[in-house]
Design an enzyme around this catalytic site. Sequence first.
Site, PDB file in Angstrom:
ATOM      1  N   THR A  91      -0.896  28.693 -20.564  1.00  0.00           N
ATOM      2  CA  THR A  91       0.349  29.428 -20.305  1.00  0.00           C
ATOM      3  C   THR A  91       0.998  28.982 -18.994  1.00  0.00           C
TER       4      THR A  91
ATOM      5  N   GLY B  73      -7.813  65.770 -24.003  1.00  0.00           N
ATOM      6  CA  GLY B  73      -6.857  66.556 -23.220  1.00  0.00           C
ATOM      7  C   GLY B  73      -6.662  65.955 -21.841  1.00  0.00           C
ATOM      8  N   GLY B  74      -6.547  66.807 -20.815  1.00  0.00           N
ATOM      9  CA  GLY B  74      -6.331  66.332 -19.441  1.00  0.00           C
ATOM     10  C   GLY B  74      -7.476  65.455 -18.967  1.00  0.00           C
TER      11      GLY B  74
ATOM     12  N   GLU C 195      -3.819  35.619 -25.827  1.00  0.00           N
ATOM     13  CA  GLU C 195      -4.311  34.903 -27.025  1.00  0.00           C
ATOM     14  C   GLU C 195      -3.313  35.013 -28.173  1.00  0.00           C
TER      15      GLU C 195
ATOM     16  N   THR D 141       0.650  37.083 -28.772  1.00  0.00           N
ATOM     17  CA  THR D 141       1.028  38.511 -28.770  1.00  0.00           C
ATOM     18  C   THR D 141       0.945  39.079 -30.186  1.00  0.00           C
TER      19      THR D 141
HETATM   20  P1  TGC Z   1       2.798  24.245 -34.747  1.00  0.00           P
HETATM   21  O1  TGC Z   1       3.748  23.149 -35.068  1.00  0.00           O
HETATM   22  O2  TGC Z   1       2.694  25.408 -35.672  1.00  0.00           O
HETATM   23  O3  TGC Z   1       1.330  23.655 -34.542  1.00  0.00           O
HETATM   24  C1  TGC Z   1       1.077  22.496 -33.774  1.00  0.00           C
HETATM   25  C2  TGC Z   1      -0.203  21.853 -34.296  1.00  0.00           C
HETATM   26  O4  TGC Z   1      -1.296  22.773 -34.061  1.00  0.00           O
HETATM   27  C3  TGC Z   1      -1.912  23.129 -35.341  1.00  0.00           C
HETATM   28  N1  TGC Z   1      -2.248  24.572 -35.228  1.00  0.00           N
HETATM   29  C4  TGC Z   1      -3.485  25.029 -35.054  1.00  0.00           C
HETATM   30  N2  TGC Z   1      -4.674  24.407 -35.004  1.00  0.00           N
HETATM   31  C5  TGC Z   1      -5.769  25.166 -34.811  1.00  0.00           C
HETATM   32  N3  TGC Z   1      -5.722  26.504 -34.660  1.00  0.00           N
HETATM   33  C6  TGC Z   1      -4.547  27.168 -34.687  1.00  0.00           C
HETATM   34  N4  TGC Z   1      -4.522  28.489 -34.515  1.00  0.00           N
HETATM   35  C7  TGC Z   1      -3.362  26.430 -34.903  1.00  0.00           C
HETATM   36  N5  TGC Z   1      -2.047  26.760 -34.979  1.00  0.00           N
HETATM   37  C8  TGC Z   1      -1.391  25.611 -35.202  1.00  0.00           C
HETATM   38  C9  TGC Z   1      -0.850  22.844 -36.375  1.00  0.00           C
HETATM   39  O5  TGC Z   1      -1.442  22.611 -37.634  1.00  0.00           O
HETATM   40  C10 TGC Z   1      -0.205  21.601 -35.799  1.00  0.00           C
HETATM   41  O6  TGC Z   1      -1.082  20.500 -36.030  1.00  0.00           O
HETATM   42  P2  TGC Z   1      -0.509  19.012 -36.291  1.00  0.00           P
HETATM   43  O7  TGC Z   1      -1.704  18.212 -36.638  1.00  0.00           O
HETATM   44  O8  TGC Z   1       0.498  19.165 -37.400  1.00  0.00           O
HETATM   45  O9  TGC Z   1       0.141  18.616 -34.998  1.00  0.00           O
HETATM   46  O10 TGC Z   1       3.136  24.725 -33.261  1.00  0.00           O
HETATM   47  P3  TGC Z   1       4.344  25.585 -32.677  1.00  0.00           P
HETATM   48  O11 TGC Z   1       4.776  24.941 -31.405  1.00  0.00           O
HETATM   49  O12 TGC Z   1       5.385  25.823 -33.727  1.00  0.00           O
HETATM   50  O13 TGC Z   1       3.612  26.947 -32.258  1.00  0.00           O
HETATM   51  C11 TGC Z   1       3.269  27.891 -33.141  1.00  0.00           C
HETATM   52  C12 TGC Z   1       2.774  29.168 -32.419  1.00  0.00           C
HETATM   53  C13 TGC Z   1       3.920  29.992 -31.875  1.00  0.00           C
HETATM   54  C14 TGC Z   1       2.052  29.961 -33.485  1.00  0.00           C
HETATM   55  C15 TGC Z   1       1.814  28.803 -31.255  1.00  0.00           C
HETATM   56  O14 TGC Z   1       2.501  28.178 -30.223  1.00  0.00           O
HETATM   57  C16 TGC Z   1       1.105  30.008 -30.687  1.00  0.00           C
HETATM   58  O15 TGC Z   1       0.044  30.400 -31.210  1.00  0.00           O
HETATM   59  N6  TGC Z   1       1.610  30.628 -29.574  1.00  0.00           N
HETATM   60  C17 TGC Z   1       0.902  31.679 -28.873  1.00  0.00           C
HETATM   61  C18 TGC Z   1       0.397  31.127 -27.550  1.00  0.00           C
HETATM   62  C19 TGC Z   1      -0.930  31.704 -27.182  1.00  0.00           C
HETATM   63  O16 TGC Z   1      -1.659  32.272 -27.969  1.00  0.00           O
HETATM   64  N7  TGC Z   1      -1.299  31.537 -25.907  1.00  0.00           N
HETATM   65  C20 TGC Z   1      -2.581  31.950 -25.463  1.00  0.00           C
HETATM   66  C21 TGC Z   1      -2.887  31.368 -24.112  1.00  0.00           C
HETATM   67  S1  TGC Z   1      -4.607  31.401 -23.665  1.00  0.00           S
HETATM   68  C22 TGC Z   1      -4.959  33.007 -23.420  1.00  0.00           C
HETATM   69  O17 TGC Z   1      -4.211  33.900 -23.607  1.00  0.00           O
HETATM   70  C23 TGC Z   1      -6.331  33.246 -22.942  1.00  0.00           C
HETATM   71  S2  TGC Z   1      -6.706  34.900 -22.609  1.00  0.00           S
HETATM   72  C24 TGC Z   1      -8.336  34.673 -22.322  1.00  0.00           C
HETATM   73  C25 TGC Z   1      -9.119  35.878 -22.037  1.00  0.00           C
HETATM   74  O18 TGC Z   1      -9.110  36.371 -20.891  1.00  0.00           O
HETATM   75  O19 TGC Z   1      -9.878  36.324 -22.964  1.00  0.00           O
HETATM   76  P1  FAD Z   2       6.539  35.836 -23.663  1.00  0.00           P
HETATM   77  O1  FAD Z   2       6.171  34.646 -24.456  1.00  0.00           O
HETATM   78  O2  FAD Z   2       7.650  35.734 -22.683  1.00  0.00           O
HETATM   79  O3  FAD Z   2       6.838  37.028 -24.685  1.00  0.00           O
HETATM   80  C1  FAD Z   2       7.478  38.250 -24.261  1.00  0.00           C
HETATM   81  C2  FAD Z   2       7.752  39.079 -25.509  1.00  0.00           C
HETATM   82  O4  FAD Z   2       8.625  38.347 -26.385  1.00  0.00           O
HETATM   83  C3  FAD Z   2       6.482  39.372 -26.328  1.00  0.00           C
HETATM   84  O5  FAD Z   2       6.563  40.678 -26.839  1.00  0.00           O
HETATM   85  C4  FAD Z   2       6.550  38.362 -27.458  1.00  0.00           C
HETATM   86  O6  FAD Z   2       5.882  38.826 -28.635  1.00  0.00           O
HETATM   87  C5  FAD Z   2       8.048  38.250 -27.680  1.00  0.00           C
HETATM   88  N1  FAD Z   2       8.395  36.985 -28.297  1.00  0.00           N
HETATM   89  C6  FAD Z   2       8.255  35.714 -27.786  1.00  0.00           C
HETATM   90  N2  FAD Z   2       8.650  34.813 -28.684  1.00  0.00           N
HETATM   91  C7  FAD Z   2       9.053  35.474 -29.795  1.00  0.00           C
HETATM   92  C8  FAD Z   2       9.545  35.113 -31.070  1.00  0.00           C
HETATM   93  N3  FAD Z   2       9.682  33.827 -31.419  1.00  0.00           N
HETATM   94  N4  FAD Z   2       9.862  36.082 -31.963  1.00  0.00           N
HETATM   95  C9  FAD Z   2       9.680  37.386 -31.637  1.00  0.00           C
HETATM   96  N5  FAD Z   2       9.213  37.822 -30.450  1.00  0.00           N
HETATM   97  C10 FAD Z   2       8.894  36.869 -29.543  1.00  0.00           C
HETATM   98  N6  FAD Z   2      -3.103  32.277 -20.673  1.00  0.00           N
HETATM   99  C11 FAD Z   2      -3.875  31.165 -20.505  1.00  0.00           C
HETATM  100  O7  FAD Z   2      -3.435  30.054 -20.771  1.00  0.00           O
HETATM  101  N7  FAD Z   2      -5.151  31.270 -20.045  1.00  0.00           N
HETATM  102  C12 FAD Z   2      -5.709  32.470 -19.718  1.00  0.00           C
HETATM  103  O8  FAD Z   2      -6.895  32.519 -19.315  1.00  0.00           O
HETATM  104  C13 FAD Z   2      -4.912  33.643 -19.856  1.00  0.00           C
HETATM  105  N8  FAD Z   2      -5.403  34.860 -19.457  1.00  0.00           N
HETATM  106  C14 FAD Z   2      -4.572  35.936 -19.440  1.00  0.00           C
HETATM  107  C15 FAD Z   2      -5.001  37.125 -18.834  1.00  0.00           C
HETATM  108  C16 FAD Z   2      -4.135  38.214 -18.727  1.00  0.00           C
HETATM  109  C17 FAD Z   2      -4.574  39.456 -18.017  1.00  0.00           C
HETATM  110  C18 FAD Z   2      -2.835  38.131 -19.301  1.00  0.00           C
HETATM  111  C19 FAD Z   2      -1.894  39.319 -19.242  1.00  0.00           C
HETATM  112  C20 FAD Z   2      -2.406  36.981 -19.897  1.00  0.00           C
HETATM  113  C21 FAD Z   2      -3.259  35.860 -19.959  1.00  0.00           C
HETATM  114  N9  FAD Z   2      -2.801  34.628 -20.473  1.00  0.00           N
HETATM  115  C22 FAD Z   2      -3.587  33.503 -20.349  1.00  0.00           C
HETATM  116  C23 FAD Z   2      -1.418  34.479 -20.901  1.00  0.00           C
HETATM  117  C24 FAD Z   2      -1.118  35.069 -22.273  1.00  0.00           C
HETATM  118  O9  FAD Z   2      -1.624  34.271 -23.292  1.00  0.00           O
HETATM  119  C25 FAD Z   2       0.408  35.231 -22.373  1.00  0.00           C
HETATM  120  O10 FAD Z   2       0.757  36.322 -21.551  1.00  0.00           O
HETATM  121  C26 FAD Z   2       0.878  35.439 -23.809  1.00  0.00           C
HETATM  122  O11 FAD Z   2       0.657  34.301 -24.596  1.00  0.00           O
HETATM  123  C27 FAD Z   2       2.372  35.820 -23.874  1.00  0.00           C
HETATM  124  O12 FAD Z   2       3.149  34.985 -23.071  1.00  0.00           O
HETATM  125  P2  FAD Z   2       4.202  35.635 -22.024  1.00  0.00           P
HETATM  126  O13 FAD Z   2       3.461  36.652 -21.216  1.00  0.00           O
HETATM  127  O14 FAD Z   2       4.868  34.534 -21.312  1.00  0.00           O
HETATM  128  O15 FAD Z   2       5.240  36.436 -22.911  1.00  0.00           O
END
Ligand code: TGC
Ligand code: FAD
Length: 395
Positions: free
Chosen positions: A142, A350-351, A374, A376
């Site tokens: 991110t 409650g409270g 991971e 939203t």
């Molecule tokens: P898109 O064109 O759909 O996909 C690109 C390529 O990736 C493949 N793919 C996947 N592969 C494995 N697992 C998945 N879940 C996959 N999703 C897609 C896909 O097949 C493609 O492959 P190729 O070979 O054709 O290139 O990509 P897009 O840019 O349109 O994005 C789609 C979208 C919005 C679903 C994706 O960007 C997404 O999932 N966004 C959410 C971002 C996110 O989850 N960030 C998390 C950051 S890390 C975090 O929050 C850690 S918290 C840790 C903690 O404290 O526990």
């Molecule tokens: P944004 O992407 O700006 O989204 C804001 C709002 O808009 C959300 O409600 C979302 O659902 C909505 N939105 C966005 N796009 C669309 C769409 N196309 N259609 C409809 N609605 C949409 N990331 C890492 O890489 N590594 C980590 O270890 C990690 N740890 C984290 C720990 C904490 C405590 C937190 C809070 C976050 C962490 N993250 C980490 C980041 C996390 O994965 C992001 O916060 C998350 O993916 C959402 O990104 P954003 O906060 O920029 O929100």
Amino acid sequence: MSSVKTDQYQHHDYYRIDDLLSEDHKLARDAVRNWVKKEVSPIIEDYSNRAECPYHLFKGLAEIGAFGPSIPAEYGGGGMDEMAYGIIMTELERGDSGIRSMASVQGSLVMYPIYKFGSEEQKRKYLPKLGSGEYIGCFGLTEPDHGSNPAGMITNIKEDGDYYILNGAKMWITNSPVADIAVVWAKDEQGIIRGLIVEKGMPGFTAPEIHGKWSLRASITGELVFQDVRVPKSNVLPNVQGLKGPLSCLSKARYGIAWGAIGAALDCYDSALRYSKERIQFGKPLGQFQLTQKKLAEMITEITKAQLLAWRLGSLANQGLATPAQISMAKRNNVAMALEVAREARQIHGGMGITNEYPIMRHMMNLETVLTYEGTHDIHLLITGMDVTGLNAFS
Ligand code: TGC
Ligand code: FAD
């Protein structure tokens, strides 16, 4: 019904999912459950209250096999199956989502990419130290301006002899201020996303802490800032290119969260059930009022549905058949379920429910993060929407 063991009621295994587990699963579950009771539950309210991370738990997490449970033991993992991984996450999150986060990041977001995409040399160098808790890792995807849409990232690398020069910034990174290594995703000069292992102490690399979180307070979160950091080419993960690299790590971690959230829900339900029997109003325990029974009955129904979803997902994952879209559905459903259970449990208390005498508010606040990180809640809905319609709402 008479054959149902008391234990199944105590731990709220309403549909006897226990019967579907192997002895190894039960051993892993009991070990983690006991560890959480002994090491996490007594201290977690205090750490959370002070917004401090109990780092000392890293070693204990390693000892109970919470880091990379399904990564082979020779590479520092637990050598168990995907079901065991899920069960361990449930038990950790009964304690606290931040503690489960420590394990998710270390195992699924740091060890897994090195194991899956790293060279043999990288695996041997980093995985045993990560698995034993000697090294803490973090995962940088991110960015300040690219959260839900990581494909737009601007963090980049440029070739310079045997090095890449890394510039950019990552935001919201769990464990970054205390991490020894960071798995960082950046675009190369062709715009292709690559994974790199960046080590603490590399000149130009800093990881300031983010303060002021009302959620996941027992977990430390920070930034990653890169100013002309010289990263040896040997630190690039050689076996993956493109967004599927980080997204496949996310699939692993989201799978764990789908199981983990059930733990937070169980802890809230357990507290509400006990309270409903102890607290007397209008001359009766709260649990005797129909409206309280409705809340409790709906809570255990939703928990049970989530457990069955997780169990089936685990069984598909063990066969290598779980799809990213199935994982998204389970992550979204189970986290939202847990948040709803926490809200209902708060009402039953409650409270008292707003105090730290009970775990409810801590879980509820934590789950707001779990709903967002991971991917939203809405992003996972759109992934399901894309899967069932074949139409992409993101493009
Ligand atoms: P898109 O064109 O759909 O996909 C690109 C390529 O990736 C493949 N793919 C996947 N592969 C494995 N697992 C998945 N879940 C996959 N999703 C897609 C896909 O097949 C493609 O492959 P190729 O070979 O054709 O290139 O990509 P897009 O840019 O349109 O994005 C789609 C979208 C919005 C679903 C994706 O960007 C997404 O999932 N966004 C959410 C971002 C996110 O989850 N960030 C998390 C950051 S890390 C975090 O929050 C850690 S918290 C840790 C903690 O404290 O526990
Ligand atoms: P944004 O992407 O700006 O989204 C804001 C709002 O808009 C959300 O409600 C979302 O659902 C909505 N939105 C966005 N796009 C669309 C769409 N196309 N259609 C409809 N609605 C949409 N990331 C890492 O890489 N590594 C980590 O270890 C990690 N740890 C984290 C720990 C904490 C405590 C937190 C809070 C976050 C962490 N993250 C980490 C980041 C996390 O994965 C992001 O916060 C998350 O993916 C959402 O990104 P954003 O906060 O920029 O929100």
